[in-house]
Design an enzyme around this catalytic site. Structure first.
Site, PDB file in Angstrom:
ATOM      1  N   ALA A  25      55.870  13.957 -43.251  1.00 32.44           N
ATOM      2  CA  ALA A  25      54.296  12.480 -44.359  1.00 32.44           C
ATOM      3  C   ALA A  25      53.336  12.947 -42.622  1.00 32.44           C
ATOM      4  O   ALA A  25      53.545  12.353 -41.363  1.00 32.44           O
ATOM      5  CB  ALA A  25      54.255  11.711 -44.531  1.00 32.44           C
ATOM      6  N   GLU A  50      49.278  12.431 -41.951  1.00 30.58           N
ATOM      7  CA  GLU A  50      48.031  10.681 -41.644  1.00 30.58           C
ATOM      8  C   GLU A  50      47.244  11.248 -43.077  1.00 30.58           C
ATOM      9  O   GLU A  50      46.918  10.203 -44.043  1.00 30.58           O
ATOM     10  CB  GLU A  50      47.544  11.171 -40.302  1.00 30.58           C
ATOM     11  CG  GLU A  50      45.668  10.470 -41.087  1.00 30.58           C
ATOM     12  CD  GLU A  50      45.820   8.832 -41.369  1.00 30.58           C
ATOM     13  OE1 GLU A  50      44.988   8.326 -41.660  1.00 30.58           O
ATOM     14  OE2 GLU A  50      47.070   7.980 -40.795  1.00 30.58           O
ATOM     15  N   GLY A  62      48.420  13.221 -46.320  1.00 27.21           N
ATOM     16  CA  GLY A  62      49.371  13.799 -46.721  1.00 27.21           C
ATOM     17  C   GLY A  62      50.484  14.361 -46.897  1.00 27.21           C
ATOM     18  O   GLY A  62      50.866  14.097 -45.110  1.00 27.21           O
ATOM     19  N   VAL A 118      53.627  17.113 -45.365  1.00 29.42           N
ATOM     20  CA  VAL A 118      53.715  18.619 -44.643  1.00 29.42           C
ATOM     21  C   VAL A 118      54.642  18.799 -45.417  1.00 29.42           C
ATOM     22  O   VAL A 118      55.765  18.576 -45.481  1.00 29.42           O
ATOM     23  CB  VAL A 118      54.045  18.125 -42.925  1.00 29.42           C
ATOM     24  CG1 VAL A 118      54.154  19.558 -42.635  1.00 29.42           C
ATOM     25  CG2 VAL A 118      53.136  17.033 -42.847  1.00 29.42           C
ATOM     26  N   ASP A 125      46.650  13.640 -26.583  1.00 29.51           N
ATOM     27  CA  ASP A 125      47.673  12.818 -27.495  1.00 29.51           C
ATOM     28  C   ASP A 125      48.880  13.552 -26.858  1.00 29.51           C
ATOM     29  O   ASP A 125      49.672  14.086 -27.652  1.00 29.51           O
ATOM     30  CB  ASP A 125      47.284  12.352 -28.933  1.00 29.51           C
ATOM     31  CG  ASP A 125      48.976  11.867 -29.216  1.00 29.51           C
ATOM     32  OD1 ASP A 125      48.570  11.167 -30.343  1.00 29.51           O
ATOM     33  OD2 ASP A 125      49.613  10.980 -28.541  1.00 29.51           O
TER      34      ASP A 125
HETATM   35  O1  ACK Z   1      59.781  15.812 -36.577  1.00 28.88           O
HETATM   36  P1  ACK Z   1      59.128  16.592 -37.486  1.00 28.88           P
HETATM   37  O2  ACK Z   1      60.855  17.857 -38.144  1.00 28.88           O
HETATM   38  O3  ACK Z   1      58.374  17.850 -37.155  1.00 28.88           O
HETATM   39  O4  ACK Z   1      58.962  15.783 -38.379  1.00 28.88           O
HETATM   40  C1  ACK Z   1      57.594  15.887 -38.721  1.00 28.88           C
HETATM   41  C2  ACK Z   1      56.476  16.324 -39.553  1.00 28.88           C
HETATM   42  O5  ACK Z   1      56.282  17.768 -40.424  1.00 28.88           O
HETATM   43  C3  ACK Z   1      55.568  15.593 -40.188  1.00 28.88           C
HETATM   44  O6  ACK Z   1      54.611  16.433 -38.939  1.00 28.88           O
HETATM   45  C4  ACK Z   1      56.822  18.645 -39.150  1.00 28.88           C
HETATM   46  N1  ACK Z   1      55.724  19.576 -38.718  1.00 28.88           N
HETATM   47  C5  ACK Z   1      54.736  19.426 -38.728  1.00 28.88           C
HETATM   48  N2  ACK Z   1      54.493  20.450 -39.156  1.00 28.88           N
HETATM   49  C6  ACK Z   1      55.011  21.410 -38.558  1.00 28.88           C
HETATM   50  C7  ACK Z   1      55.617  23.213 -38.153  1.00 28.88           C
HETATM   51  N3  ACK Z   1      54.221  23.213 -38.069  1.00 28.88           N
HETATM   52  N4  ACK Z   1      56.406  24.128 -38.247  1.00 28.88           N
HETATM   53  C8  ACK Z   1      57.904  23.057 -38.777  1.00 28.88           C
HETATM   54  N5  ACK Z   1      57.740  21.547 -39.120  1.00 28.88           N
HETATM   55  C9  ACK Z   1      56.311  21.165 -38.653  1.00 28.88           C
HETATM   56  C10 ACK Z   1      56.859  17.287 -37.875  1.00 28.88           C
END
Ligand code: ACK
Length: 985
Positions: A631, A633, A635, A637, A748
């Site tokens: 999720a 901010e 919507g 992912v 950040d």
């Molecule tokens: O720790 P995660 O598995 O990696 O959980 C968060 C979640 O989406 C919310 O931000 C994953 N995420 C974000 N961008 C990507 C990306 N480009 N490829 C794979 N996972 C992603 C992030």
């Protein structure tokens, strides 16, 4: 004349009702929703032939109420549509969400003058519904809310089809003071279809935070920014910590600024936001959000226990902490022996086999002299509180019979209702043979041999024939021993094990028989690699220190060389004839002429132009969404596939903007894409493109199979080599060097904002504009109300908002620490306020376990208070490259570093004067009594502790064990420094 538009009408009724309805959000209370009204709406039109009310059935046979007007041919239109009376409930301010289509005038022939493209929204407050008998319209009673125009209009394709463009507009109405209100829609000559009207107000929904419950709260409206302070009530078995829990309800129905908190009571621990009883076999003796601990050895407990009670036969003293094991009195001392010379009688014994689980062992020696008749009288007062295992007895009669008794005691002996265990020995001094051997000395030791020598007694009663040398491994005292003979007063004992402690004693044989044994002496063989250890151990220490110092020197020199080279490179670039665009200041890396510079999309007057300039619009037909992975901010992912022309499908991550967004949210969401689209680097997350021309609005980026770095490391704790970790860090430094060269400040940088692909390549991500406000769960409000991830942020950025590449360098040091500790939380459970204070006071994170010195040095370099002294990312990148090329430079670990105290790069750690002082500084004060009870009373003794020792004294939480062990390093350094400076603590 009325223009009818049946095509549009058909389109309207074909709309799936899902498009007209929006799931109700938990913080919205709906007062009116025309899509949910099953019967008549009861709205009125003025004049009756102005607006047309049309009710059709959707695919589930539910009515869809729509209103149309399209009087575009005649000028001076004034058509009103007035809603039924709406009760306002608790709201002081309501939102009106309109879904409508509006035909653009260009698409209607012959209407040039009269046609309009807007309509007005008005409202009228009253305490009661309007009187049925008076249904006249009183326009003067209505207050105008806004003129509404379409974002998107109703257009026609080349094929002549009309394409529906649905507009969603939200307006705020209020402050409201009467019990209810009516809405009115005034048409002045436009071609409109009003598809739905939803009226709602926002509330902060009841919630549980920080173990406190907060009720449903309606925001105040006086000033739209004002916050309502709401006190929280602690959940069951929790109590207020320092400050009572409070939350602020913001105007948008969001809870903000959590202050104060509740913590679980004694005997209870936090579990999913509630306090649950410690299970039998565990306990919690403090109020606070710490976990219940397993009962220490030899103790047990029932549910919700504040402390574990000792099993039968085991005890705790008053000063033993609840976390210490229950212990029992020791068994008896062993092998009580004596030896004599002319003036003294020596007693010697071995410690008890069972110390009872304690280290505070002492001995009491009692003596009785026995007469010929067999009666024995005490020789004097017992000798109490001995900590050594030998005593010398003087003043004894040369013709006497003695009984000696040695008792072993520990801290709980007094609590056990039984006599201490003791060993006795009877000695007749008349018949006892004196030892003819003086103190044994070690001449040298190799890993398999030890050379010994001793003094003969001057003028022995009879000539000494030879000596018997008895020896055994200290650890196998009762199992076996060996003996040797030597005619001289020295011997080489060979065939020994390396690094092993041996016990030796020697007796002499003369014509008069065997003397008693000498006092025991303990010596150790050398470690396998050492050749011969000289009698002066300090030589070894000095040699080791020199080696350690040298390797540190090599590391520092490497670093300085690289830094120097990098600066030279910068300077030589700066000498170029090309004019420079920016200059070198405030710790900011210079973007050179010719190097692409980052453009802040906010500097565009029209943000959509920035999206257009820096991103690629993708046809949504090329995207296949497969599953939701998290999720964001704005919507969900999702992961999915992107089909490219001529290329096969690629895995992508898709960030979506959820429906019902405001214009500002859409702009902020796309801001990240406009930023990311400017970067092209293997260590920066790659933007594939955006979808802005259809709903949902999406940002498409490359897919990173291993997700975010912090979670990834936590899930793979201890599974990588140091070099692999350094390669990850190198990737992040490369990405950051690129960003800083572009003139982009991240603000950040943290492991949670780094993504990892399947080949372990780390890429910097999260370029969101709003993350400082909402998105980052680590964000905390500063005194000036800004949200900042305190633990990762440089002090000058927290205090004065001085964000720069140098503040990014500070954050990079924290990321290094996160990586080397496999995702440990920086500063553990310290509060943000304590983090800020301790950084101000000079405290810096100690090296994680098994962290190479070179890396901790680099971290400390990043955490210099003066930001101008922090390293530039290009320096760090070259430094890390060198380390990777010379893995041997990573072999010296901080815990092994003894010479560091004398090195110029030694970290500036605080100085401690007592164990309490030191434990306070690392927020581990609760273990003071554990240290004392286990016999650690000086900083010297603590400096020798390893993780096993820390565990043994009753520190059961792994995080606390690690924090204590990693904080022992500054103590060692301090002690070394103290030795070096010749003073004692
Ligand atoms: O720790 P995660 O598995 O990696 O959980 C968060 C979640 O989406 C919310 O931000 C994953 N995420 C974000 N961008 C990507 C990306 N480009 N490829 C794979 N996972 C992603 C992030």
């Amino acid at each position: 004349m009325r223009v009818k538009f049946p095509v549009m009408f058909r389109l309207l009724v074909l709309l799936p009702s899902a498009l007209l309805t929006e799931p109700v959000r938990s913080n919205e209370v709906v007062l009116l929703d025309t899509t949910a009204v099953l019967g008549e709406l009861g709205w009125r039109t003025y004049p009756v032939n102005g607006w047309d009310a049309i009710t059709e059935m959707d695919e589930q046979n539910r009515p869809i109420h729509t209103f149309q007007v399209c009087q575009v041919m005649e000028p001076n239109q004034n058509n009103w549509l007035v809603s039924s009376w709406v009760w306002r409930g608790a709201a002081q301010r309501v939102f009106v969400e309109l879904r409508f289509t509006l035909r653009d005038c260009n698409s209607i022939p012959w209407v040039a003058g009269a046609c309009k493209e807007t309509f007005n929204l008005l409202y009228r407050e009253s305490d009661t519904p309007p009187n049925h008998t008076d249904q006249r319209l009183h326009p003067a009673d209505y207050a105008k809310v806004d003129t509404i125009a379409a974002d998107e209009s109703f257009t026609q394709t080349d094929l002549g089809d009309r394409v529906l463009r649905l507009n969603i507009e939200v307006r705020e109405v209020g402050p409201l003071s009467r019990r209810g209100f009516q809405l009115a829609f005034q048409d002045v000559g436009a071609c409109i279809a009003l598809l739905s009207v939803r009226v709602f107000y926002k509330k902060c929904p009841s919630t549980r935070r920080n173990l406190a419950l907060f009720p449903d709260t309606v925001p105040q409206v006086a000033a739209s920014s004002s916050l309502v302070e709401v006190p929280g009530r602690c959940v069951a078995h929790a109590e207020e910590e320092r400050d009572a829990p409070r939350l602020y309800c913001g105007a948008d129905g969001d809870w903000l600024v959590p202050l104060g908190r509740c913590v679980c009571s004694i005997g209870y621990e936090e579990d999913h936001g509630l306090c649950t009883a410690c299970s039998p076999g565990s306990y919690k003796s403090f109020v606070g959000n710490i976990r219940c601990s397993k009962c220490p050895t030899n103790s047990q407990s029932g549910p919700a226990s504040p402390v574990c009670t000792c099993e039968k036969g085991f005890y705790r003293t008053h000063s033993d902490a609840p976390s210490t094991a229950c212990t029992r009195p020791p068994s008896a001392p062993r092998n009580l022996l004596f030896s004599m010379n002319d003036s003294s009688l020596f007693l010697e014994w071995a410690p008890p086999l069972d110390s009872g689980g304690r280290r505070d062992l002492t001995y009491v020696v009692r003596c009785w002299r026995c007469g010929a008749a067999g009666s024995c009288d005490p020789c004097g007062d017992a000798v109490q509180g001995l900590s050594s295992t030998r005593v010398a007895v003087q003043d004894f009669l040369s013709h006497g019979n003695y009984i000696f008794q040695v008792e072993a005691l520990n801290g709980v002996s007094a609590l056990a209702n039984r006599r201490p265990a003791a060993s006795n020995i009877s000695i007749s001094t008349e018949h006892a043979k004196p030892s003819l051997v003086g103190a044994i000395r070690r001449e040298w030791a190799s890993h398999t041999s030890i050379a010994l020598s001793w003094h003969e007694v001057e003028q022995p009663p009879a000539p000494i024939l030879d000596y018997e040398i008895k020896y055994y491994e200290k650890e196998r005292e009762h199992q076996s021993y060996s003996s040797l003979r030597s005619q001289a007063a020295r011997v080489i004992v060979s065939g020994l094990k390396p690094s092993t402690l041996y016990v030796f004693h020697v007796r002499a044989r003369s014509a008069g028989g065997l003397s008693s044994f000498s006092l025991k002496a303990e010596f150790s063989t050398a470690a396998q690699s050492a050749e011969v250890v000289g009698t002066r151990g300090s030589v070894l220490v000095m040699a080791l220190a020199a080696v350690g110092g040298f390797s540190l020197l090599v590391i520092l020199t490497l670093f300085l060389l690289i830094t120097g080279r990098c600066q030279w490179w910068i300077k030589s670039k700066m000498k170029s004839n090309e004019p420079r665009r920016t200059h070198y200041h405030n710790g900011h890396v210079v973007p050179f002429a010719g190097v692409k510079t980052y453009v802040d999309p906010d500097t565009y007057e029209d943000p959509t132009q920035a999206v257009h300039d820096f991103t690629k619009e993708i046809d949504p037909a090329r995207i296949r969404i497969e599953r939701v992975i998290g999720a964001g901010e704005f919507g969900e992912v999702c992961s999915g596939r992107l089909r490219s022309l001529g290329r096969k499908e690629t895995a992508v991550a898709i960030k979506t903007l959820k429906g019902g967004y405001t214009e500002r949210q859409r702009r902020d969401f796309l801001h990240e894409a406009s930023t990311m689209g400017q970067f092209e680097h293997p260590n920066i997350i790659h933007l594939e493109g955006v979808v802005t021309k259809s709903r949902p609005v999406m940002i498409i980026v490359e897919y990173m199979q291993n997700g975010s770095l912090d979670t990834f490391l936590k899930n793979h704790e201890g599974q990588f080599t140091v070099v692999q970790l350094v390669v990850m860090l190198r990737g992040i430094a490369a990405g950051m060097a690129y960003l800083s060269e572009m003139g982009y400040v991240h603000r950040d940088l943290a492991a949670r904002n780094i993504l990892v692909d399947k080949g372990l390549v780390c890429k910097v991500s999260d370029f969101g504009l709003s993350r400082m406000l909402e998105d980052d769960p680590e964000g905390s409000y500063t005194s000036i109300g800004e949200k900042i991830p305190i633990r990762w942020t440089a002090p000058e950025a927290i205090s004065y908002r001085k964000f720069s590449s140098a503040s990014d360098a500070w954050s990079y040091g924290i990321v290094m620490w996160e990586v080397m500790s496999y995702g440990e939380r920086p500063y553990w459970e310290m509060s943000n306020q304590d983090v800020i204070l301790s950084i101000e006071e000079g405290y810096r994170l100690p090296a994680p376990l098994r962290c190479p010195v070179a890396l901790h040095q680099l971290m400390l370099h990043c955490w210099q208070s003066d930001r101008n002294l922090r390293p530039h990312f290009c320096d760090m990148l070259s430094f890390l490259d060198k380390l990777i090329r010379n893995p041997s430079s990573l072999l010296t670990l901080v815990e092994d570093m003894n010479g560091l105290a004398e090195s110029p790069g030694s970290p500036d750690y605080p100085f401690f004067i007592s164990i309490g002082d030191w434990l306070d500084s690392i927020k581990m004060s609760q273990y003071k009594s554990n240290f004392i009870a286990a016999g650690y009373t000086t900083l010297d003794s603590v400096a020798t502790m390893c993780i096993e020792d820390v565990r043994r004294i009753g520190v059961t939480l792994i995080g606390h064990q690690r924090r204590i062990v990693s904080s022992i390093q500054p103590l060692r350094l301090q002690l070394l420094q103290a030795q070096h400076n010749n003073f004692h603590i």
